[in-house]
Design a protein around this motif. Structure first.
Motif, PDB file in Angstrom:
ATOM      1  N   THR A 363       0.838  -1.198   0.000  1.00  0.00           N
ATOM      2  CA  THR A 363       0.000   0.000   0.000  1.00  0.00           C
ATOM      3  C   THR A 363       0.878   1.254   0.000  1.00  0.00           C
ATOM      4  OG1 THR A 363      -1.655  -1.225   1.252  1.00  0.00           O
ATOM      5  CG2 THR A 363      -1.837   1.166   1.276  1.00  0.00           C
ATOM      6  N   GLU A 364       1.894   1.252   0.823  1.00  0.00           N
ATOM      7  CA  GLU A 364       2.739   2.437   0.973  1.00  0.00           C
ATOM      8  C   GLU A 364       3.550   2.747  -0.281  1.00  0.00           C
ATOM      9  OE1 GLU A 364       2.262   0.090   3.185  1.00  0.00           O
ATOM     10  OE2 GLU A 364       2.096   0.941   5.206  1.00  0.00           O
ATOM     11  N   THR A 365       3.944   1.726  -1.033  1.00  0.00           N
ATOM     12  CA  THR A 365       4.792   1.986  -2.201  1.00  0.00           C
ATOM     13  C   THR A 365       3.960   2.442  -3.400  1.00  0.00           C
ATOM     14  OG1 THR A 365       4.751  -0.220  -3.212  1.00  0.00           O
ATOM     15  CG2 THR A 365       6.364   0.141  -1.436  1.00  0.00           C
ATOM     16  N   GLU A 421      16.106  -6.646   6.357  1.00  0.00           N
ATOM     17  CA  GLU A 421      14.855  -5.929   6.048  1.00  0.00           C
ATOM     18  C   GLU A 421      14.970  -5.278   4.676  1.00  0.00           C
ATOM     19  OE1 GLU A 421      13.201  -3.260   8.992  1.00  0.00           O
ATOM     20  OE2 GLU A 421      11.682  -2.542   7.582  1.00  0.00           O
ATOM     21  N   LEU A 422      13.931  -5.476   3.887  1.00  0.00           N
ATOM     22  CA  LEU A 422      13.878  -4.863   2.561  1.00  0.00           C
ATOM     23  C   LEU A 422      13.624  -3.360   2.712  1.00  0.00           C
ATOM     24  CD1 LEU A 422      13.636  -4.987  -0.558  1.00  0.00           C
ATOM     25  CD2 LEU A 422      11.215  -5.527  -0.232  1.00  0.00           C
ATOM     26  N   ALA A 423      14.454  -2.569   2.041  1.00  0.00           N
ATOM     27  CA  ALA A 423      14.285  -1.118   2.075  1.00  0.00           C
ATOM     28  C   ALA A 423      14.338  -0.583   0.657  1.00  0.00           C
ATOM     29  CB  ALA A 423      15.374  -0.482   2.923  1.00  0.00           C
ATOM     30  N   LEU A 424      13.706   0.576   0.450  1.00  0.00           N
ATOM     31  CA  LEU A 424      13.686   1.204  -0.879  1.00  0.00           C
ATOM     32  C   LEU A 424      14.175   2.628  -0.727  1.00  0.00           C
ATOM     33  CD1 LEU A 424      10.069  -0.013  -1.700  1.00  0.00           C
ATOM     34  CD2 LEU A 424      12.171  -1.009  -2.618  1.00  0.00           C
ATOM     35  N   ARG A 425      15.044   3.052  -1.631  1.00  0.00           N
ATOM     36  CA  ARG A 425      15.562   4.408  -1.601  1.00  0.00           C
ATOM     37  C   ARG A 425      14.385   5.371  -1.784  1.00  0.00           C
ATOM     38  NH1 ARG A 425      19.614   5.739   1.219  1.00  0.00           N
ATOM     39  NH2 ARG A 425      20.175   7.860   0.649  1.00  0.00           N
ATOM     40  N   ALA A 426      14.154   6.257  -0.821  1.00  0.00           N
ATOM     41  CA  ALA A 426      12.959   7.113  -0.830  1.00  0.00           C
ATOM     42  C   ALA A 426      12.937   8.057  -2.024  1.00  0.00           C
ATOM     43  CB  ALA A 426      12.897   7.909   0.472  1.00  0.00           C
ATOM     44  N   GLY A 427      11.737   8.384  -2.498  1.00  0.00           N
ATOM     45  CA  GLY A 427      11.608   9.438  -3.488  1.00  0.00           C
ATOM     46  C   GLY A 427      10.961   9.072  -4.810  1.00  0.00           C
ATOM     47  N   TRP A 428      10.448   7.844  -4.985  1.00  0.00           N
ATOM     48  CA  TRP A 428       9.797   7.502  -6.261  1.00  0.00           C
ATOM     49  C   TRP A 428       8.390   8.125  -6.280  1.00  0.00           C
ATOM     50  CZ3 TRP A 428      10.399   4.448  -2.032  1.00  0.00           C
ATOM     51  CH2 TRP A 428       9.264   3.832  -1.520  1.00  0.00           C
ATOM     52  N   ARG A 441       4.394   8.301  13.034  1.00  0.00           N
ATOM     53  CA  ARG A 441       4.333   6.944  12.487  1.00  0.00           C
ATOM     54  C   ARG A 441       4.924   6.944  11.070  1.00  0.00           C
ATOM     55  NH1 ARG A 441      -1.390   3.760  13.180  1.00  0.00           N
ATOM     56  NH2 ARG A 441      -0.599   1.650  13.351  1.00  0.00           N
ATOM     57  N   TYR A 442       4.679   8.017  10.337  1.00  0.00           N
ATOM     58  CA  TYR A 442       5.241   8.140   8.986  1.00  0.00           C
ATOM     59  C   TYR A 442       6.756   8.263   9.071  1.00  0.00           C
ATOM     60  CZ  TYR A 442       5.910   9.896   4.201  1.00  0.00           C
ATOM     61  OH  TYR A 442       6.313  10.051   2.899  1.00  0.00           O
ATOM     62  N   ALA A 443       7.233   9.166   9.918  1.00  0.00           N
ATOM     63  CA  ALA A 443       8.680   9.404  10.027  1.00  0.00           C
ATOM     64  C   ALA A 443       9.408   8.114  10.412  1.00  0.00           C
ATOM     65  CB  ALA A 443       8.964  10.510  11.045  1.00  0.00           C
ATOM     66  N   ALA A 444       8.748   7.288  11.242  1.00  0.00           N
ATOM     67  CA  ALA A 444       9.389   6.056  11.708  1.00  0.00           C
ATOM     68  C   ALA A 444       9.571   5.031  10.593  1.00  0.00           C
ATOM     69  CB  ALA A 444       8.569   5.450  12.851  1.00  0.00           C
ATOM     70  N   CYS A 445       8.956   5.262   9.437  1.00  0.00           N
ATOM     71  CA  CYS A 445       9.112   4.343   8.303  1.00  0.00           C
ATOM     72  C   CYS A 445      10.391   4.627   7.517  1.00  0.00           C
ATOM     73  CB  CYS A 445       7.936   4.471   7.339  1.00  0.00           C
ATOM     74  SG  CYS A 445       6.398   3.913   8.012  1.00  0.00           S
ATOM     75  N   PHE A 446      11.082   5.703   7.860  1.00  0.00           N
ATOM     76  CA  PHE A 446      12.252   6.081   7.073  1.00  0.00           C
ATOM     77  C   PHE A 446      13.492   6.157   7.956  1.00  0.00           C
ATOM     78  CE2 PHE A 446       8.532   7.674   4.953  1.00  0.00           C
ATOM     79  CZ  PHE A 446       8.770   7.421   3.613  1.00  0.00           C
ATOM     80  N   ALA A 447      14.639   5.785   7.386  1.00  0.00           N
ATOM     81  CA  ALA A 447      15.917   5.976   8.074  1.00  0.00           C
ATOM     82  C   ALA A 447      16.999   6.135   7.022  1.00  0.00           C
ATOM     83  CB  ALA A 447      16.230   4.770   8.980  1.00  0.00           C
ATOM     84  N   TRP A 450      16.208   5.806   3.415  1.00  0.00           N
ATOM     85  CA  TRP A 450      15.535   4.585   2.971  1.00  0.00           C
ATOM     86  C   TRP A 450      14.130   4.518   3.542  1.00  0.00           C
ATOM     87  CZ3 TRP A 450      17.872   1.208  -0.376  1.00  0.00           C
ATOM     88  CH2 TRP A 450      19.276   1.296  -0.510  1.00  0.00           C
ATOM     89  N   TYR A 451      13.196   3.984   2.758  1.00  0.00           N
ATOM     90  CA  TYR A 451      11.895   3.598   3.277  1.00  0.00           C
ATOM     91  C   TYR A 451      11.997   2.139   3.735  1.00  0.00           C
ATOM     92  CZ  TYR A 451       7.329   1.486   3.305  1.00  0.00           C
ATOM     93  OH  TYR A 451       6.243   0.742   3.692  1.00  0.00           O
ATOM     94  N   LEU A 452      11.619   1.886   4.975  1.00  0.00           N
ATOM     95  CA  LEU A 452      11.748   0.534   5.552  1.00  0.00           C
ATOM     96  C   LEU A 452      10.424  -0.204   5.386  1.00  0.00           C
ATOM     97  CD1 LEU A 452      13.416   1.735   8.887  1.00  0.00           C
ATOM     98  CD2 LEU A 452      14.549   1.207   6.712  1.00  0.00           C
ATOM     99  N   THR A 453      10.462  -1.330   4.706  1.00  0.00           N
ATOM    100  CA  THR A 453       9.201  -1.971   4.298  1.00  0.00           C
ATOM    101  C   THR A 453       8.553  -2.836   5.366  1.00  0.00           C
ATOM    102  OG1 THR A 453      10.241  -3.998   3.479  1.00  0.00           O
ATOM    103  CG2 THR A 453      10.086  -2.136   1.932  1.00  0.00           C
ATOM    104  N   GLY A 454       9.330  -3.290   6.370  1.00  0.00           N
ATOM    105  CA  GLY A 454       8.770  -4.231   7.340  1.00  0.00           C
ATOM    106  C   GLY A 454       8.785  -5.670   6.854  1.00  0.00           C
ATOM    107  N   ASP A 455       9.260  -5.909   5.644  1.00  0.00           N
ATOM    108  CA  ASP A 455       9.385  -7.280   5.129  1.00  0.00           C
ATOM    109  C   ASP A 455      10.839  -7.729   5.228  1.00  0.00           C
ATOM    110  OD1 ASP A 455       6.744  -7.340   4.435  1.00  0.00           O
ATOM    111  OD2 ASP A 455       7.066  -7.657   2.294  1.00  0.00           O
TER     112      ASP A 455
END
Ligand code: WT7
Length: 595
Positions: A363-365, A421-428, A441-447, A450-455
């Motif tokens: 959903t997030e991607t 953990e699968l991560a995606l370079r933020a910004g697409w 909660r949104y900010a906690a998804c990024f580090a 990277w966007y951290l997927t939880g998978d």
């Protein structure tokens, strides 16, 4: 792993597609992808304009069939691109006359139907935000999401109104208008009546690429469902992936089997195929293997986007049915939502004449991020490789299973063959832009960018990604994400219940099914009658996301902070190693005696 790779059936298209994956990735840029869209005549970008109006304005495309809905009564309803453009203009005008403007939230509780497409596209034309809900939800998940999303309008059918909305209507004072499709508006407004008297030429509200467009609810481990917000420029990724992954072209007959109450049903059931200019087939009836085979054959479906649960049921039904149908039109089969067994990929190749291309996203991607590409090698059982324009990474995990974030905020990106953990370079373009009302909660998804997927994934030495599991407790049942907290808090409202822990247990067809462990209040005793009562209660309140089974337990294991330890419940249920129990309270004393 275990299965040989599947080659490339169509050598000619191969070069044009993803045959040379590295080359395709090098050549790709999101800026170029933006140029594949038309843009609003006044400047700006609007998903609905790209999906319908630009085709409707084209003499050769305006009378093509945009959607063909096979309705619940077995008849077919079609709209051309020109008709869909006109009706969605009308719906935008309806919203305007109801005073719903830019940013207003329009919820749908609709199955596949012409009205769903008209509402979705009209909402986007009005600059309002479309928030689709799953028709299988019971009143409670619907109420929670509409409250969270501050719904001002809901579009639904008379039947869904009676079953799901009527019980909660009075608890949603902010919901200004309920528009009911078909007869019997039950004291609410008639969708058809409003549409008939609206302006067929209502102009699109100019939206820029960052303008909010879609609100999709998704479930987390804790708290309320999360509202993932997407913007109009997500359409750049919808189009790019429709071409690169699904190989969709304007002459395709395309069937996405996802319900339009979920992100796949909107992104790839409405937006992507219409932006391409294809003909969309939608089916409003319940799943049935034999009928689905007939839909594929009779409609001449060329590209089919479906889910592992459905494909496993096809496989279980045996090859006879496939042999009876002419599937020669079928060019691409793709799947999403849950792990796809390599066995199914190989079976489809042998029996349906095409392999299944697994795709991964969330959903997030907002769009497909990882895929087995058409015209390129498939590794059965693997999710595939990142789509051009997407950089994926595997991050070293900490003790909680999530990516380890150092005191300096940095993560550790692993090279080559790795698990993490699968991560995606933020910004697409289709990246979600917020969780509604929850900036932390949104900010906690990024580090660290990277966007951290939880998978959790394994990447092999050649760069293919393999699904390992979720780093959290969310459950995937028949492709639907189920938040254990939502199920727990609903069961907690039953007067006999003291505490609940909800987990997913493996199921050969649905991947996982929901199971609840319940402790009872003083004076209540476990019994078959009570179990049945709780199952019925859950089913009535939650609908399709209700637990399949309920077990009574004298006590549940807790963390020191007092949370039910689902991980341990699951380990015990499945006879898995119990793992790191350092956060368990009184671990020696707690027993999950399940009856
Ligand atoms: C979660 C996202 C994908 C859009 C619809 C669901 C799981 C998704 C795969 C796959 C294994 C998969 C992941 C992901 N998932 N695709 N190909 N193989 N698992 O979106 O409801 O947000 O769910 O579905 O766990 O995080 P969603």
């Amino acid at each position: 792993m275990g299965y040989p790779t599947i080659g490339k059936p169509d050598h000619e298209r191969r070069a044009a597609l993803m045959g040379d994956y590295a080359h395709a990735c090098r050549e790709f840029s999101w800026d170029n992808a933006r140029h594949d869209l038309t843009g609003l005549p006044s400047g700006g970008l609007n998903i609905a304009f790209e999906a319908v109006d630009r085709h409707a304005a084209h003499p050769a495309r305006r009378s093509r069939t945009a959607i063909r809905v096979l309705d619940r009564h077995g008849s077919t309803q079609e709209l051309t691109y020109a008709e869909l453009a006109e009706r969605s203009n009308r719906f935008a005008d309806v919203l305007h006359s109801l005073g719903v403007g830019t940013g207003g939230r329009v919820f749908t509780l609709l199955g596949p139907s012409p009205e769903l497409y008209v509402t979705a596209l009209g909402t986007l034309k009005a600059g309002a935000v479309l928030a689709p809900l799953f028709g299988g939800f019971g009143p409670e998940p619907v109420r929670r999401r509409m409250e969270l999303g501050a719904a001002s309008v809901l579009v639904t059918t008379a039947a869904l109104f009676r079953r799901t909305v009527a019980p909660i209507r009075s608890s949603l004072p902010g919901l200004r208008h309920v528009l009911v499709v078909g007869p019997d508006p039950a004291g609410e407004r008639s969708f058809d009546g409003l549409l008939a008297s609206a302006d067929p030429d209502h102009a699109i509200v100019p939206t820029d690429p960052r303008h909010p467009a879609l609100l999709h609810f998704t479930s987390g481990t804790t708290g309320t469902p999360k509202g993932a917000l997407h913007v109009h420029e997500a359409v750049v990724a919808h189009l790019a992936t429709a071409r690169a992954v699904l190989d969709l072209r304007p002459d395709d007959v395309y069937w996405c089997t996802a319900d339009p109450g979920w992100v796949t049903g909107i992104s790839y059931g409405v937006i992507a195929p219409l932006v391409v200019g294809a003909t969309v087939v939608a089916d409003a009836r319940d799943f049935d293997v034999r009928r689905w085979y007939r839909v594929l054959a009779e409609q001449g479906v060329t590209v089919w986007y479906t889910a592992p649960t459905a494909l496993r049921m096809f496989m279980a039904a045996g090859p006879q049915e496939a042999a009876r149908q002419d599937l020669s039109a079928l060019r691409v089969i793709a799947s999403v939502g849950e792990p796809l067994n390599g066995e199914v990929v190989v079976w489809a190749d042998a029996t349906l004449g095409r392999p299944v291309h697994d795709t991964w996203w969330q959903t997030e991607t907002g769009a497909i991020m990882i895929a087995n590409f058409v015209g390129s090698e498939i590794r059965p059982g693997a999710m595939g490789r990142p789509v051009p324009g997407i950089r994926a990474g595997v991050l070293a995990q900490g003790p909680d299973g999530r990516a380890l974030i150092g005191p300096d905020g940095r993560v550790t990106v692993l090279d080559g063959d790795a698990q993490g953990e699968l991560a995606l370079r933020a910004g697409w373009p289709s990246m979600f832009r917020g969780y509604l009302g929850e900036p932390e909660r949104y900010a906690a998804c990024f580090a660290d960018g990277w966007y951290l997927t939880g998978d959790v994934v394994h990447r092999d030495e050649d760069g293919w990604y393999w699904f390992v599991g979720r780093a959290d407790d969310v459950i995937k049942s028949a492709g639907h994400l189920v938040g254990p907290f939502e199920v727990e808090s609903t069961l907690m409202r039953h007067p006999a219940v003291a505490e609940v822990g909800v987990i997913g247990v493996p199921d050969p067809t649905a991947g996982e099914v929901v199971k609840a462990f319940v402790t009872l209040r003083a004076g209540r005793r476990p019994s078959e009658d009570l179990r049945r009562e709780l199952l019925t209660f859950a089913r009535r309140e939650l609908g399709a996301v209700a637990p399949r089974s309920i077990a009574f337990a004298p006590a549940l294991p807790h963390t020191r902070s007092g949370k039910v330890m689902r991980r341990l419940l699951r380990a015990r249920e499945l006879g898995l190693p119990e793992g790191d129990l350092s956060t368990l309270e009184n671990s020696a004393e707690v027993e999950v005696g399940v009856r």
